[in-house]
Design a protein around this motif. Structure first.
Motif, PDB file in Angstrom:
ATOM      1  N   CYS A   1       7.707   7.815   6.537  1.00  0.00           N
ATOM      2  CA  CYS A   1       7.679   6.531   6.959  1.00  0.00           C
ATOM      3  C   CYS A   1       8.595   6.672   8.066  1.00  0.00           C
ATOM      4  O   CYS A   1       9.871   6.921   7.841  1.00  0.00           O
ATOM      5  CB  CYS A   1       8.102   5.617   5.759  1.00  0.00           C
ATOM      6  SG  CYS A   1       8.541   3.811   6.346  1.00  0.00           S
ATOM      7  N   VAL A   2       8.084   5.915   9.235  1.00  0.00           N
ATOM      8  CA  VAL A   2       9.228   6.286  10.457  1.00  0.00           C
ATOM      9  C   VAL A   2       9.596   4.906  11.029  1.00  0.00           C
ATOM     10  O   VAL A   2      10.380   4.884  11.947  1.00  0.00           O
ATOM     11  CB  VAL A   2       8.400   6.911  11.592  1.00  0.00           C
ATOM     12  CG1 VAL A   2       8.140   8.486  11.125  1.00  0.00           C
ATOM     13  CG2 VAL A   2       7.055   6.173  12.051  1.00  0.00           C
TER      14      VAL A   2
ATOM     15  N   ALA B   1       0.752  -1.032  -0.142  1.00  0.00           N
ATOM     16  CA  ALA B   1       0.032   0.025  -0.060  1.00  0.00           C
ATOM     17  C   ALA B   1       0.852   1.316   0.043  1.00  0.00           C
ATOM     18  O   ALA B   1       0.370   2.312  -0.235  1.00  0.00           O
ATOM     19  CB  ALA B   1      -0.940  -0.017   1.010  1.00  0.00           C
ATOM     20  N   LEU B   2       1.941   1.270   0.238  1.00  0.00           N
ATOM     21  CA  LEU B   2       2.905   2.472   0.268  1.00  0.00           C
ATOM     22  C   LEU B   2       3.047   3.251  -0.662  1.00  0.00           C
ATOM     23  O   LEU B   2       2.790   4.583  -0.792  1.00  0.00           O
ATOM     24  CB  LEU B   2       4.481   1.845   0.392  1.00  0.00           C
ATOM     25  CG  LEU B   2       4.725   1.515   1.943  1.00  0.00           C
ATOM     26  CD1 LEU B   2       6.174   1.068   1.961  1.00  0.00           C
ATOM     27  CD2 LEU B   2       4.530   2.773   3.103  1.00  0.00           C
ATOM     28  N   PRO B   3       2.916   2.834  -2.272  1.00  0.00           N
ATOM     29  CA  PRO B   3       2.862   3.610  -3.333  1.00  0.00           C
ATOM     30  C   PRO B   3       1.509   4.365  -3.321  1.00  0.00           C
ATOM     31  O   PRO B   3       1.545   5.404  -3.864  1.00  0.00           O
ATOM     32  CB  PRO B   3       2.783   2.722  -4.419  1.00  0.00           C
ATOM     33  CG  PRO B   3       3.696   1.389  -3.938  1.00  0.00           C
ATOM     34  CD  PRO B   3       3.067   1.426  -2.789  1.00  0.00           C
TER      35      PRO B   3
ATOM     36  N   ALA C   1       9.818   3.214   1.351  1.00  0.00           N
ATOM     37  CA  ALA C   1      10.738   2.899   2.486  1.00  0.00           C
ATOM     38  C   ALA C   1      11.934   3.577   2.349  1.00  0.00           C
ATOM     39  O   ALA C   1      12.629   3.246   1.356  1.00  0.00           O
ATOM     40  CB  ALA C   1      10.601   1.288   2.536  1.00  0.00           C
ATOM     41  N   ASP C   2      12.354   3.976   3.445  1.00  0.00           N
ATOM     42  CA  ASP C   2      13.778   4.513   3.110  1.00  0.00           C
ATOM     43  C   ASP C   2      14.741   3.132   3.061  1.00  0.00           C
ATOM     44  O   ASP C   2      14.355   2.068   3.885  1.00  0.00           O
ATOM     45  CB  ASP C   2      14.192   5.155   4.688  1.00  0.00           C
ATOM     46  CG  ASP C   2      13.315   6.495   4.883  1.00  0.00           C
ATOM     47  OD1 ASP C   2      13.203   6.883   6.094  1.00  0.00           O
ATOM     48  OD2 ASP C   2      12.713   7.049   3.767  1.00  0.00           O
TER      49      ASP C   2
ATOM     50  N   TYR D   1       4.106  -1.078   7.800  1.00  0.00           N
ATOM     51  CA  TYR D   1       5.114   0.315   7.907  1.00  0.00           C
ATOM     52  C   TYR D   1       4.059   1.242   8.587  1.00  0.00           C
ATOM     53  O   TYR D   1       3.018   1.613   8.454  1.00  0.00           O
ATOM     54  CB  TYR D   1       5.334   1.065   6.458  1.00  0.00           C
ATOM     55  CG  TYR D   1       6.493   0.003   5.880  1.00  0.00           C
ATOM     56  CD1 TYR D   1       7.610   0.337   6.015  1.00  0.00           C
ATOM     57  CD2 TYR D   1       6.094  -0.772   4.902  1.00  0.00           C
ATOM     58  CE1 TYR D   1       8.660  -0.242   5.507  1.00  0.00           C
ATOM     59  CE2 TYR D   1       7.006  -1.508   4.270  1.00  0.00           C
ATOM     60  CZ  TYR D   1       8.250  -1.463   4.415  1.00  0.00           C
ATOM     61  OH  TYR D   1       9.289  -2.150   3.819  1.00  0.00           O
ATOM     62  N   LEU D   2       4.786   2.040   9.482  1.00  0.00           N
ATOM     63  CA  LEU D   2       4.022   3.003  10.637  1.00  0.00           C
ATOM     64  C   LEU D   2       4.504   4.360   9.636  1.00  0.00           C
ATOM     65  O   LEU D   2       5.599   4.783   9.674  1.00  0.00           O
ATOM     66  CB  LEU D   2       4.603   3.077  11.799  1.00  0.00           C
ATOM     67  CG  LEU D   2       4.026   4.179  12.774  1.00  0.00           C
ATOM     68  CD1 LEU D   2       2.436   3.989  12.799  1.00  0.00           C
ATOM     69  CD2 LEU D   2       4.735   4.045  14.158  1.00  0.00           C
ATOM     70  N   LEU D   3       3.421   5.157   9.338  1.00  0.00           N
ATOM     71  CA  LEU D   3       3.754   6.551   8.761  1.00  0.00           C
ATOM     72  C   LEU D   3       3.171   7.403   9.812  1.00  0.00           C
ATOM     73  O   LEU D   3       2.188   7.424  10.490  1.00  0.00           O
ATOM     74  CB  LEU D   3       2.658   6.517   7.468  1.00  0.00           C
ATOM     75  CG  LEU D   3       2.881   5.668   6.669  1.00  0.00           C
ATOM     76  CD1 LEU D   3       2.162   5.755   5.196  1.00  0.00           C
ATOM     77  CD2 LEU D   3       4.165   5.267   5.967  1.00  0.00           C
TER      78      LEU D   3
END
Length: 362
Positions: free
Chosen positions: A179-180, A147-149, A155-156, A172-174
């Motif tokens: 993104c942290v 789902a990031l895109p 993601a770093d 991933y926690l946003l």
């Protein structure tokens, strides 16, 4: 007999043959004894038909989660970025999960509990919709890698790390669109999987299949090492039903083993691992309260034993009472002997049926 022989004694002897005892008396006792033994051993049968069906099953289909694998996804690895440490990342992740999926815990005393595991349904909710909340002026979200895109977030590089092993759910926690951190959740095999599958085959099960909604690349690698006849991936509930009914149309006698969230109706026998914390539905044919898969083997063996007792008693009743009827017709048995013989056999069958209450379980 009396009409042909005019012999009242011979007619009385033939009346001692009681073919119905195996059906009207002994069979219900055997079924109730098996259900009694099952209930004491953590196996609840809906009725006698469920026992009969389980004894005849030749194909078992596992719905993956909560059966062959553990029902919970455990927190496996936390990779923070920036100045936030692992504890801060866990606190934010827990706050989002509790607010969105477990609101009843947000009002409890002592602050929010740390979230160290998620149920399969909760993982599915994150995959389908993501979790989003606003706290302290910050917009927090928990999303999957796929789902990031959609959020225009990458993601770093430090979060990418080595290749994630199969069977791991990556989230991933946003925070405010940045993104942290990454949180990995793992889902391990249930204890005794390989042994249970081997025992099922020894108990007469011809084929063992697994169905899952996951893609083939996401299947736990240890599942491939199990002696399964097929691992069927990317199946939604409708696809799973079509697969099961396809087996039934081929003449298979199928049992579905699930945690109760997914069931197949019709001619499929439903076994529910009711000890699993995800269980929500109780509309099953057999409930297994065992902590592992050995309960399936125990239920199968008990059902097979009960079926054999019923079949043997029925055959014995036909043979003995048929012999009594034939011998009495030729005046070879007096009424008293015929009655003693017929009733002795019935009592013997009753004893065998009641013996199911003391049947040993594996």
């Amino acid at each position: 007999v009396y009409g042909f022989t005019r012999d009242l004694s011979r007619a009385s002897s033939t009346l001692q043959a009681d073919f119905s005892s195996a059906l009207n008396l002994v069979t219900p006792v055997a079924v109730e004894s098996a259900m009694y033994r099952g209930a004491n051993g953590g196996m609840l049968f809906r009725n006698g038909q469920a026992i009969e069906q389980l004894a005849a099953v030749d194909t078992v289909v596992f719905d993956r989660f909560g059966t062959l694998t553990q029902p919970l996804w455990r927190l496996d690895h936390i990779v923070p970025t920036g100045t936030d440490g692992e504890q801060a990342l866990l606190d934010d992740f827990s706050a989002v999960v509790v607010a969105c999926l477990r609101p009843q815990l947000s009002t409890g005393p002592g602050g929010l509990p740390p979230v160290v595991s998620l149920t399969h349904q909760e993982v599915l909710a994150i995959s389908e919709h993501g979790l989003h909340m606003s706290v302290g002026g910050r917009q927090l979200s928990v999303v999957t890698a796929e789902a990031l895109p959609r959020y225009r977030v990458d993601a770093d590089p430090p979060l990418s790390g080595p290749e994630t092993p199969a069977g791991t759910a990556v989230h991933y926690l946003l925070a405010d669109g940045r993104c942290v951190g990454r949180i990995n959740l793992s889902n391990s095999l249930a204890p005794g999987c390989a042994e249970a599958i081997e025992a099922l085959r020894e108990a007469g099960i011809g084929e063992v299949h697994m169905v899952t909604h996951e893609p083939a690349t996401g299947v736990h690698p240890e599942l491939a090492a199990l002696a399964l006849d097929g691992i069927h991936c990317e199946l939604d509930e409708l696809d799973k039903l079509q697969f099961i009914h396809g087996l039934i149309r081929e003449g298979r006698r199928v049992a579905l083993v699930s945690d109760g969230l997914f069931q197949a109706r019709g001619d499929c026998l439903n076994l529910c691992l009711a000890a699993r914390p995800e269980t929500r539905q109780l509309d099953a044919d057999v409930w297994l309260l065992w902590p592992d898969l050995s309960g399936i083997v125990a239920a199968r063996k008990l059902a097979t034993r009960a079926s054999r007792v019923i079949d043997r008693n029925y055959r014995a009743s036909l043979a003995v009472n048929g012999g009594v009827l034939l011998a009495a017709s030729f005046d070879l048995l007096p009424p008293t002997v015929a009655a003693i013989l017929s009733n002795s056999v019935t009592l013997g069958m009753m004893r065998t049926a009641l013996g199911l209450k003391e049947e040993s379980l594996p």
